[in-house]
Design a protein around this motif. Structure first.
Motif, mmCIF file in Angstrom:
data_model
loop_
_atom_site.group_PDB
_atom_site.id
_atom_site.type_symbol
_atom_site.label_atom_id
_atom_site.label_comp_id
_atom_site.label_asym_id
_atom_site.label_seq_id
_atom_site.Cartn_x
_atom_site.Cartn_y
_atom_site.Cartn_z
ATOM 1 N N ALA A 1 0.842 -1.205 0.000
ATOM 2 C CA ALA A 1 0.000 0.000 0.000
ATOM 3 C C ALA A 1 0.871 1.246 0.000
ATOM 4 O O ALA A 1 0.598 2.228 -0.716
ATOM 5 N N GLY A 2 2.001 1.227 0.806
ATOM 6 C CA GLY A 2 2.927 2.365 0.786
ATOM 7 C C GLY A 2 3.570 2.528 -0.582
ATOM 8 O O GLY A 2 3.720 3.643 -1.097
ATOM 9 N N ASP A 3 3.981 1.373 -1.205
ATOM 10 C CA ASP A 3 4.557 1.441 -2.549
ATOM 11 C C ASP A 3 3.550 1.961 -3.551
ATOM 12 O O ASP A 3 3.902 2.683 -4.495
ATOM 13 N N SER A 4 2.304 1.581 -3.370
ATOM 14 C CA SER A 4 1.277 2.065 -4.300
ATOM 15 C C SER A 4 1.140 3.584 -4.193
ATOM 16 O O SER A 4 0.960 4.266 -5.201
ATOM 17 N N GLU A 5 1.273 4.113 -2.963
ATOM 18 C CA GLU A 5 1.238 5.570 -2.821
ATOM 19 C C GLU A 5 2.406 6.205 -3.559
ATOM 20 O O GLU A 5 2.254 7.220 -4.255
ATOM 21 N N ASP A 6 3.615 5.581 -3.432
ATOM 22 C CA ASP A 6 4.783 6.113 -4.150
ATOM 23 C C ASP A 6 4.565 6.041 -5.651
ATOM 24 O O ASP A 6 4.939 6.967 -6.400
ATOM 25 N N ARG A 7 3.974 4.925 -6.092
ATOM 26 C CA ARG A 7 3.707 4.787 -7.524
ATOM 27 C C ARG A 7 2.724 5.842 -8.010
ATOM 28 O O ARG A 7 2.866 6.392 -9.107
ATOM 29 N N VAL A 8 1.734 6.124 -7.173
ATOM 30 C CA VAL A 8 0.764 7.160 -7.561
ATOM 31 C C VAL A 8 1.451 8.507 -7.677
ATOM 32 O O VAL A 8 1.251 9.264 -8.642
ATOM 33 N N LYS A 9 2.322 8.824 -6.683
ATOM 34 C CA LYS A 9 3.059 10.090 -6.740
ATOM 35 C C LYS A 9 3.958 10.139 -7.970
ATOM 36 O O LYS A 9 4.072 11.172 -8.640
ATOM 37 N N LEU A 10 4.620 8.975 -8.271
ATOM 38 C CA LEU A 10 5.501 8.917 -9.438
ATOM 39 C C LEU A 10 4.717 9.126 -10.728
ATOM 40 O O LEU A 10 5.171 9.830 -11.650
ATOM 41 N N ALA A 11 3.522 8.538 -10.778
ATOM 42 C CA ALA A 11 2.686 8.721 -11.972
ATOM 43 C C ALA A 11 2.290 10.183 -12.127
ATOM 44 O O ALA A 11 2.271 10.731 -13.238
ATOM 45 N N ILE A 12 2.005 10.837 -10.971
ATOM 46 C CA ILE A 12 1.640 12.261 -11.037
ATOM 47 C C ILE A 12 2.817 13.085 -11.538
ATOM 48 O O ILE A 12 2.674 13.964 -12.405
ATOM 49 N N LYS A 13 4.021 12.778 -11.000
ATOM 50 C CA LYS A 13 5.217 13.505 -11.441
ATOM 51 C C LYS A 13 5.484 13.259 -12.928
ATOM 52 O O LYS A 13 5.881 14.169 -13.674
ATOM 53 N N LYS A 14 5.267 12.005 -13.357
ATOM 54 C CA LYS A 14 5.476 11.666 -14.763
ATOM 55 C C LYS A 14 4.524 12.443 -15.656
ATOM 56 O O LYS A 14 4.906 12.967 -16.714
ATOM 57 N N ALA A 15 3.263 12.551 -15.198
ATOM 58 C CA ALA A 15 2.284 13.312 -15.986
ATOM 59 C C ALA A 15 2.682 14.778 -16.056
ATOM 60 O O ALA A 15 2.578 15.423 -17.118
ATOM 61 N N GLU A 16 3.189 15.313 -14.917
ATOM 62 C CA GLU A 16 3.635 16.707 -14.923
ATOM 63 C C GLU A 16 4.818 16.895 -15.871
ATOM 64 O O GLU A 16 4.909 17.902 -16.595
ATOM 65 N N LEU A 17 5.745 15.897 -15.861
ATOM 66 C CA LEU A 17 6.907 15.970 -16.764
ATOM 67 C C LEU A 17 6.471 15.950 -18.219
ATOM 68 O O LEU A 17 6.999 16.703 -19.058
ATOM 69 N N GLU A 18 5.510 15.105 -18.542
ATOM 70 C CA GLU A 18 4.998 15.055 -19.911
ATOM 71 C C GLU A 18 4.388 16.395 -20.295
ATOM 72 O O GLU A 18 4.580 16.886 -21.416
#
Length: 436
Positions: free
Chosen positions: A362-379
């Motif tokens: 569940a903690g990793d999933s939160e990190d993955r969600v944050k990473l996906a958000i950062k990735k979307a911002e980078l795009e």
């Protein structure tokens, strides 16, 4: 037990009846006391009304006395004035009488003189030798004296008439003043009689109700006022005592009524308990009868049953129970239970480990969600960067002389071009300044 319950109920009923009788007696006593206090209150009210009436009559008598005193003073002043006028009138009357006597004597003297003159005229042997002018002068003087005397006489007559009218008026006013004085004396006597009646009533009130000692009669207005205040204070004390007695009677009545209601509730509860116990008793008797009937039926059944057959069945059942217990002992249920408990413990440990892994995931999933958000911002930033480059593509080619570098070298190329342009501008400025 039922007998003791009945005795308790009878005792409670006797207490209840005694309490009712006591409450009725208390009601009667309180009603009698209330009647006596009402009579006392009515008597005190009459005394209070009489005291108020006495006070009003005293105030009215005082006002009348003050008015009568002022009227007496005015009448005394007017009587003194009238006395002075009467004295002055008497003096003037005496003077008038003296003047009338003088007039009478003068007229008599005149008559005698006139007669003597006539006699002398008749006795004259010869005629008067005086001239007509002298005679006329003498006559005119004589006429003037006569006119003067007649005017004095008429004036004195007028003064005498005025004095008589004044004396009659003064006599009439004196009579009126005498009548007024007699009326005031009668009113003063009536006032004194009222004061005596008032004093007698006060003495009667104080002697009847034992309100204390009294000073010697007759009472002055201040003494009457103080006695009236004493009666009022006594009335207030009695009213306060009556109110206190009423409150105490109300409290006693309330307590008695509460006791009555408590006893009534207790009696109702006892009656309900008695009825419930009677119903329970009836039910118990009915159950006893039913049990007796069942007992009789069971006795009949037992008498019909073969006891030897029952004993054999009991023995066979015991043997069967022993056999089943032996079978259970052979199956080793306790070892199986211990094994199952150990398996259950291992399963619990596995569940705990899985829960920990679940929390980590569940903690990793939160990190993955944050990473996906950062990735979307980078795009998004890349798209914006691409759009900016597309917008300034022509300018970049112009600056870089027709070249369009890759994205990774774009910043470096633009920085070098800017530095070169700045250096050229700076050198040009230096050359321009040197030429200058």
């Amino acid at each position: 037990m039922v007998g003791s319950t009945i005795c308790n109920c009878l005792l409670t009923a006797n207490r209840y009846t005694k309490a009712l009788e006591a409450i009725k007696k208390l009601h009667k006593d309180q009603a009698q006391e209330i009647k006596t206090y009402k009579l006392k209150l009515e008597n005190l009210q009459t005394l209070k009304d009489a005291a108020y009436k006495l006070r009003e009559s005293i105030s009215q008598d005082q006002e009348k006395t003050e008015s009568l005193k002022s009227q007496l003073q005015e009448l005394e002043a007017s009587i003194q004035n009238v006395d002075t006028r009467i004295h002055h009138t008497e003096v003037t009357l005496k003077d008038l009488r003296k003047m009338q006597e003088q007039i009478a004597t003068k007229t008599a003297e005149r008559g005698t003189l006139f007669k003597e003159q006539q006699k002398q005229y008749a006795a004259l042997a010869e005629e008067n030798e005086d001239t007509d002018e002298e005679l006329m002068e003498w006559k005119s003087k004589f006429d003037q004296k006569i006119a003067l005397l007649e005017s004095k006489i008429s004036k004195l007559e007028r003064e005498m008439n005025d004095t008589e009218t004044k004396s009659s008026f003064l006599k009439r006013s004196i009579n009126e003043y005498i009548w007024e004085i007699s009326r005031l004396q009668t009113e003063a006597e009536a006032h004194n009689s009222l004061k005596n009646e008032r004093d007698a009533m006060i003495q009667k009130l104080f002697s009847r109700h034992n309100l204390g000692s009294l000073p010697a009669a007759p009472f002055s207005n201040e003494v009457v006022l103080s006695l009236t205040n004493r009666v009022k204070s006594r009335l207030l004390d009695l009213e306060q005592d009556l109110q206190d007695k009423k409150r105490s009677n109300e409290v006693e009545h309330k307590t008695a009524w509460d006791q009555y209601m408590d006893l009534n509730d207790l009696w109702k509860n006892m009656d309900a308990q008695r009825q419930a116990k009677a119903e329970i008793k009836v039910g118990i008797l009915r159950r006893i009868q039913e049990k007796e009937i069942e007992r009789d039926t069971f006795e009949l059944q037992i008498s019909n049953v073969d006891l030897s057959h029952i004993d054999e069945r009991e023995k066979s059942m015991r043997i069967e129970v022993e056999r089943k217990t032996n079978q259970l002992a052979e199956r080793e249920f306790e070892s199986v239970i211990r094994q199952k408990q150990s398996e259950l413990y291992s399963l619990e440990q596995n569940i705990k480990a899985l829960n920990r892994e679940k929390d980590i995931m569940a903690g990793d999933s939160e990190d993955r969600v944050k990473l996906a958000i950062k990735k979307a911002e980078l795009e998004n930033h890349k798209k914006k960067h691409r759009k900016i480059i597309d917008d300034f593509k022509d300018k970049i080619r112009k600056v870089l002389k027709g070249r369009l570098p890759f994205d990774k070298d774009m910043k470096k190329e633009i920085t070098q071009a800017l530095r070169l342009a700045l250096w050229i501008c700076f050198s040009q400025m230096i050359l321009d300044s040197g030429n200058y």
